[in-house]
Scaffold this motif. Structure first.
Motif, PDB file in Angstrom:
ATOM      1  N   HIS A  37      -1.194 -40.324 -40.219  1.00 30.33           N
ATOM      2  CA  HIS A  37       0.082 -39.799 -39.748  1.00 30.33           C
ATOM      3  C   HIS A  37       0.695 -38.809 -40.728  1.00 30.33           C
ATOM      4  CE1 HIS A  37       0.741 -42.128 -36.050  1.00 30.33           C
ATOM      5  NE2 HIS A  37      -0.183 -42.877 -36.592  1.00 30.33           N
ATOM      6  N   ASP A  38      -0.118 -38.252 -41.584  1.00 30.84           N
ATOM      7  CA  ASP A  38       0.334 -37.229 -42.528  1.00 30.84           C
ATOM      8  C   ASP A  38       0.259 -35.873 -41.829  1.00 30.84           C
ATOM      9  OD1 ASP A  38       0.492 -35.281 -44.528  1.00 30.84           O
ATOM     10  OD2 ASP A  38      -0.398 -36.609 -46.029  1.00 30.84           O
ATOM     11  N   ALA A  39       1.404 -35.193 -41.761  1.00 30.95           N
ATOM     12  CA  ALA A  39       1.435 -33.902 -41.059  1.00 30.95           C
ATOM     13  C   ALA A  39       0.529 -32.876 -41.740  1.00 30.95           C
ATOM     14  CB  ALA A  39       2.873 -33.388 -40.992  1.00 30.95           C
ATOM     15  N   GLY A  40       0.193 -33.096 -42.989  1.00 31.85           N
ATOM     16  CA  GLY A  40      -0.738 -32.205 -43.674  1.00 31.85           C
ATOM     17  C   GLY A  40      -2.159 -32.355 -43.138  1.00 31.85           C
ATOM     18  N   ASN A  41      -2.425 -33.498 -42.508  1.00 31.83           N
ATOM     19  CA  ASN A  41      -3.759 -33.730 -41.946  1.00 31.83           C
ATOM     20  C   ASN A  41      -3.817 -33.419 -40.454  1.00 31.83           C
ATOM     21  OD1 ASN A  41      -4.752 -34.589 -44.394  1.00 31.83           O
ATOM     22  ND2 ASN A  41      -4.216 -36.730 -44.049  1.00 31.83           N
ATOM     23  N   PHE A  42      -2.775 -33.830 -39.730  1.00 25.40           N
ATOM     24  CA  PHE A  42      -2.749 -33.610 -38.277  1.00 25.40           C
ATOM     25  C   PHE A  42      -1.333 -33.175 -37.873  1.00 25.40           C
ATOM     26  CE2 PHE A  42      -5.998 -36.897 -39.011  1.00 25.40           C
ATOM     27  CZ  PHE A  42      -7.094 -36.240 -38.485  1.00 25.40           C
ATOM     28  N   SER A  43      -1.241 -32.100 -37.107  1.00 29.32           N
ATOM     29  CA  SER A  43       0.087 -31.616 -36.721  1.00 29.32           C
ATOM     30  C   SER A  43       0.749 -32.573 -35.728  1.00 29.32           C
ATOM     31  CB  SER A  43      -0.011 -30.211 -36.118  1.00 29.32           C
ATOM     32  OG  SER A  43      -0.847 -30.245 -34.987  1.00 29.32           O
ATOM     33  N   ASP A  44       2.085 -32.652 -35.785  1.00 31.79           N
ATOM     34  CA  ASP A  44       2.857 -33.584 -34.946  1.00 31.79           C
ATOM     35  C   ASP A  44       2.189 -34.961 -34.897  1.00 31.79           C
ATOM     36  OD1 ASP A  44       4.832 -31.739 -34.295  1.00 31.79           O
ATOM     37  OD2 ASP A  44       3.625 -30.940 -32.641  1.00 31.79           O
ATOM     38  N   PRO A  45       1.953 -35.558 -36.058  1.00 32.08           N
ATOM     39  CA  PRO A  45       1.137 -36.781 -36.085  1.00 32.08           C
ATOM     40  C   PRO A  45       1.734 -37.964 -35.335  1.00 32.08           C
ATOM     41  CG  PRO A  45       2.192 -36.429 -38.205  1.00 32.08           C
ATOM     42  CD  PRO A  45       2.447 -35.211 -37.393  1.00 32.08           C
ATOM     43  N   ASP A  46       3.054 -38.006 -35.174  1.00 36.86           N
ATOM     44  CA  ASP A  46       3.650 -39.167 -34.501  1.00 36.86           C
ATOM     45  C   ASP A  46       3.742 -39.001 -32.993  1.00 36.86           C
ATOM     46  OD1 ASP A  46       3.860 -40.324 -36.956  1.00 36.86           O
ATOM     47  OD2 ASP A  46       5.930 -39.693 -37.282  1.00 36.86           O
ATOM     48  N   GLU A  47       3.344 -37.826 -32.495  1.00 38.14           N
ATOM     49  CA  GLU A  47       3.344 -37.600 -31.051  1.00 38.14           C
ATOM     50  C   GLU A  47       1.999 -37.986 -30.467  1.00 38.14           C
ATOM     51  OE1 GLU A  47       5.890 -36.752 -29.126  1.00 38.14           O
ATOM     52  OE2 GLU A  47       7.054 -36.889 -30.978  1.00 38.14           O
ATOM     53  N   PHE A  48       2.020 -38.708 -29.351  1.00 39.56           N
ATOM     54  CA  PHE A  48       0.766 -39.023 -28.683  1.00 39.56           C
ATOM     55  C   PHE A  48       0.258 -37.758 -27.985  1.00 39.56           C
ATOM     56  CE2 PHE A  48      -1.530 -40.189 -24.770  1.00 39.56           C
ATOM     57  CZ  PHE A  48      -2.639 -40.764 -25.366  1.00 39.56           C
ATOM     58  N   ASP A  49      -0.948 -37.382 -28.278  1.00 40.55           N
ATOM     59  CA  ASP A  49      -1.550 -36.197 -27.659  1.00 40.55           C
ATOM     60  C   ASP A  49      -2.973 -36.575 -27.274  1.00 40.55           C
ATOM     61  OD1 ASP A  49      -2.659 -33.822 -26.926  1.00 40.55           O
ATOM     62  OD2 ASP A  49      -2.300 -32.787 -28.827  1.00 40.55           O
ATOM     63  N   ALA A  50      -3.151 -36.853 -26.007  1.00 42.93           N
ATOM     64  CA  ALA A  50      -4.454 -37.338 -25.537  1.00 42.93           C
ATOM     65  C   ALA A  50      -5.558 -36.317 -25.790  1.00 42.93           C
ATOM     66  CB  ALA A  50      -4.376 -37.680 -24.047  1.00 42.93           C
ATOM     67  N   LEU A  51      -5.177 -35.035 -25.870  1.00 47.28           N
ATOM     68  CA  LEU A  51      -6.186 -33.990 -26.047  1.00 47.28           C
ATOM     69  C   LEU A  51      -6.239 -33.470 -27.495  1.00 47.28           C
ATOM     70  CD1 LEU A  51      -5.621 -31.983 -22.744  1.00 47.28           C
ATOM     71  CD2 LEU A  51      -7.386 -33.668 -23.227  1.00 47.28           C
ATOM     72  N   VAL A 135      -3.588 -54.841 -37.571  1.00 44.80           N
ATOM     73  CA  VAL A 135      -3.642 -53.853 -36.506  1.00 44.80           C
ATOM     74  C   VAL A 135      -2.241 -53.692 -35.950  1.00 44.80           C
ATOM     75  CG1 VAL A 135      -4.625 -53.244 -34.269  1.00 44.80           C
ATOM     76  CG2 VAL A 135      -6.004 -54.496 -35.934  1.00 44.80           C
ATOM     77  N   GLY A 136      -1.655 -52.556 -36.157  1.00 45.94           N
ATOM     78  CA  GLY A 136      -0.312 -52.327 -35.650  1.00 45.94           C
ATOM     79  C   GLY A 136      -0.241 -51.022 -34.888  1.00 45.94           C
ATOM     80  N   ILE A 137       0.265 -51.054 -33.681  1.00 42.97           N
ATOM     81  CA  ILE A 137       0.454 -49.828 -32.911  1.00 42.97           C
ATOM     82  C   ILE A 137       1.956 -49.644 -32.836  1.00 42.97           C
ATOM     83  CG2 ILE A 137      -0.124 -48.611 -30.793  1.00 42.97           C
ATOM     84  CD1 ILE A 137      -2.274 -50.752 -30.328  1.00 42.97           C
ATOM     85  N   LEU A 138       2.490 -48.944 -33.821  1.00 49.27           N
ATOM     86  CA  LEU A 138       3.926 -48.988 -34.034  1.00 49.27           C
ATOM     87  C   LEU A 138       4.649 -47.700 -33.678  1.00 49.27           C
ATOM     88  CD1 LEU A 138       3.671 -50.648 -37.533  1.00 49.27           C
ATOM     89  CD2 LEU A 138       4.437 -51.764 -35.455  1.00 49.27           C
ATOM     90  N   PHE A 139       3.908 -46.623 -33.511  1.00 47.90           N
ATOM     91  CA  PHE A 139       4.584 -45.346 -33.364  1.00 47.90           C
ATOM     92  C   PHE A 139       5.015 -45.081 -31.924  1.00 47.90           C
ATOM     93  CE2 PHE A 139       2.695 -45.128 -37.396  1.00 47.90           C
ATOM     94  CZ  PHE A 139       3.556 -44.348 -38.137  1.00 47.90           C
ATOM     95  N   ASN A 140       6.048 -44.299 -31.772  1.00 47.08           N
ATOM     96  CA  ASN A 140       6.589 -43.908 -30.465  1.00 47.08           C
ATOM     97  C   ASN A 140       7.075 -45.102 -29.654  1.00 47.08           C
ATOM     98  OD1 ASN A 140       6.004 -41.246 -30.956  1.00 47.08           O
ATOM     99  ND2 ASN A 140       3.950 -41.418 -30.091  1.00 47.08           N
ATOM    100  N   SER A 141       7.458 -46.181 -30.300  1.00 49.35           N
ATOM    101  CA  SER A 141       7.924 -47.333 -29.514  1.00 49.35           C
ATOM    102  C   SER A 141       9.435 -47.382 -29.513  1.00 49.35           C
ATOM    103  CB  SER A 141       7.349 -48.618 -30.058  1.00 49.35           C
ATOM    104  OG  SER A 141       7.700 -48.761 -31.408  1.00 49.35           O
TER     105      SER A 141
END
Ligand code: HEM
Length: 141
Positions: A37-51, A135-141
């Motif tokens: 979830h580091d924006a330096g690794n993936f853009s908009d990391p906390d947004e779910f983007d299926a693609l 295992v935690g799925i915590l984002f966007n909740s």
């Protein structure tokens, strides 16, 4: 999403570069969720983007040959510094390729054999689930 991977029991004390002593006997782990979830690794990391990974892969496609270039961190079975789900280095999960194939088969079966829809009146996806500290799925909740 896995919150931490690469758990190691410390057998000999050692000191980190910042001076912090890691004593023997403790268990250490890498907070892989922070890396993913580091924006330096993936853009908009906390947004779910299926693609997300599909689109990253497209950037690496060679127009002439149609083949793909260096996309190791975009593969589901990747075990590298920006995607730590399966660990990293010598002890990275050897079953990850099997897991990847199994998950694809399971998903394919669900898509071809079942009709899936949200309950009547529900327009948003269900709340994220959390299974304890590992295992935690915590984002966007
Ligand atoms: C989505 C499914 C899976 C996930 C998320 C997963 C994740 C992991 C992780 C995080 C590690 C620790 C890596 C480390 O400490 O550096 C690991 C190790 C391991 N996994 Fe998996 N794994 C999965 C499926 C499988 C399957 C299907 C198998 C076997 C058929 C398997 C066999 C192993 C083994 C033997 C190790 C120990 C490797 C070693 O210590 O050298 N895993 N896995």
């Amino acid at each position: 999403m896995v919150s931490a991977t690469i758990h190691r029991k410390v057998r000999r004390p050692f000191t980190l570069s910042n001076g912090q002593l890691i004593p023997s006997g403790v268990t250490i782990e890498i907070p892989s969720i922070c890396v993913n979830h580091d924006a330096g690794n993936f853009s908009d990391p906390d947004e779910f983007d299926a693609l997300r990974f599909y689109n990253i892969v497209q950037q690496y496609q060679d127009e002439k040959t149609g083949s793909y270039g260096p996309i190791s961190n975009t593969e589901f079975s990747a075990a590298e510094s920006r995607t730590l789900l399966f660990g990293y280095g010598r002890h990275a999960c050897p079953g990850r390729f099997l897991a990847s194939a199994e998950i694809k088969m399971i998903l394919g079966n669900i898509l071809t054999e079942y009709e899936i829809k949200l309950p009547a009146g529900v327009m948003k996806r269900y709340k994220d689930l959390c299974f304890g500290p590992y295992v935690g799925i915590l984002f966007n909740s």
